[in-house]
Design a protein around this motif. Structure first.
Motif, PDB file in Angstrom:
ATOM      1  N   UNK A  89       0.874  -1.169   0.000  1.00 24.16           N
ATOM      2  CA  UNK A  89       0.000   0.000   0.000  1.00 24.16           C
ATOM      3  C   UNK A  89       0.910   1.218   0.000  1.00 24.16           C
ATOM      4  N   UNK A  90       1.263   1.718  -1.169  1.00 23.36           N
ATOM      5  CA  UNK A  90       2.267   2.769  -1.284  1.00 23.36           C
ATOM      6  C   UNK A  90       1.661   4.128  -0.985  1.00 23.36           C
ATOM      7  N   UNK A  91       2.320   4.839  -0.070  1.00 19.41           N
ATOM      8  CA  UNK A  91       1.937   6.211   0.269  1.00 19.41           C
ATOM      9  C   UNK A  91       3.155   7.100   0.028  1.00 19.41           C
ATOM     10  N   UNK A  92       2.926   8.265  -0.576  1.00 20.71           N
ATOM     11  CA  UNK A  92       4.023   9.177  -0.900  1.00 20.71           C
ATOM     12  C   UNK A  92       3.732  10.545  -0.310  1.00 20.71           C
ATOM     13  N   UNK A  93       4.754  11.174   0.233  1.00 25.72           N
ATOM     14  CA  UNK A  93       4.642  12.538   0.738  1.00 25.72           C
ATOM     15  C   UNK A  93       5.877  13.299   0.210  1.00 25.72           C
ATOM     16  N   UNK A  94       5.634  14.201  -0.737  1.00 23.39           N
ATOM     17  CA  UNK A  94       6.730  14.968  -1.349  1.00 23.39           C
ATOM     18  C   UNK A  94       7.112  16.157  -0.487  1.00 23.39           C
ATOM     19  N   UNK A  95       8.405  16.502  -0.531  1.00 18.41           N
ATOM     20  CA  UNK A  95       8.866  17.732   0.126  1.00 18.41           C
ATOM     21  C   UNK A  95       8.321  18.918  -0.664  1.00 18.41           C
ATOM     22  N   UNK A  96       8.015  19.979   0.018  1.00 19.06           N
ATOM     23  CA  UNK A  96       7.501  21.180  -0.669  1.00 19.06           C
ATOM     24  C   UNK A  96       8.618  21.963  -1.283  1.00 19.06           C
TER      25      UNK A  96
END
Length: 104
Positions: A97-104
């Protein structure tokens, strides 16, 4: 207890341990393929990836959910950095279950 009651129990437990070890090893080998496959599907090339064992970035702490700190490059050669959580470990298997959080 005599030997004839203990022997089947020991054999059964040994077989159970073999099956458990096999399933865990197969899952670990498959986990190495998850991040590269995700990157290809989204048009990224992985520049750098590092497993985060102590700090899980923006995700809640869960020692059974592998978290990576990644740097990727898109098709226009722009680099992005972020955090990726792959899924959750269960007793023997792993649910992707891939979750991604990009740096701003």
């Amino acid at each position: 207890m005599n030997l004839w009651t203990i022997a089947p129990l020991l054999v059964g437990l040994s077989l159970l341990m073999i099956v458990f070890t096999y399933c865990a090893c197969v899952t670990i080998v498959k986990m190495d393929q998850i991040l590269p496959r995700w990157a290809r599907q989204h048009g990224f090339r992985i520049i750098h990836s590092e497993v985060q064992t102590l700090f899980s970035g923006p995700f809640s702490v869960n020692r059974y959910a592998p978290v990576y700190r990644i740097t990727v490059e898109d098709q226009e050669r722009r680099q992005k950095k972020g955090w990726v959580r792959l899924g959750v470990w269960y007793i023997v298997s792993f649910r992707e279950n891939i979750e991604v959080c990009w740096d701003e």
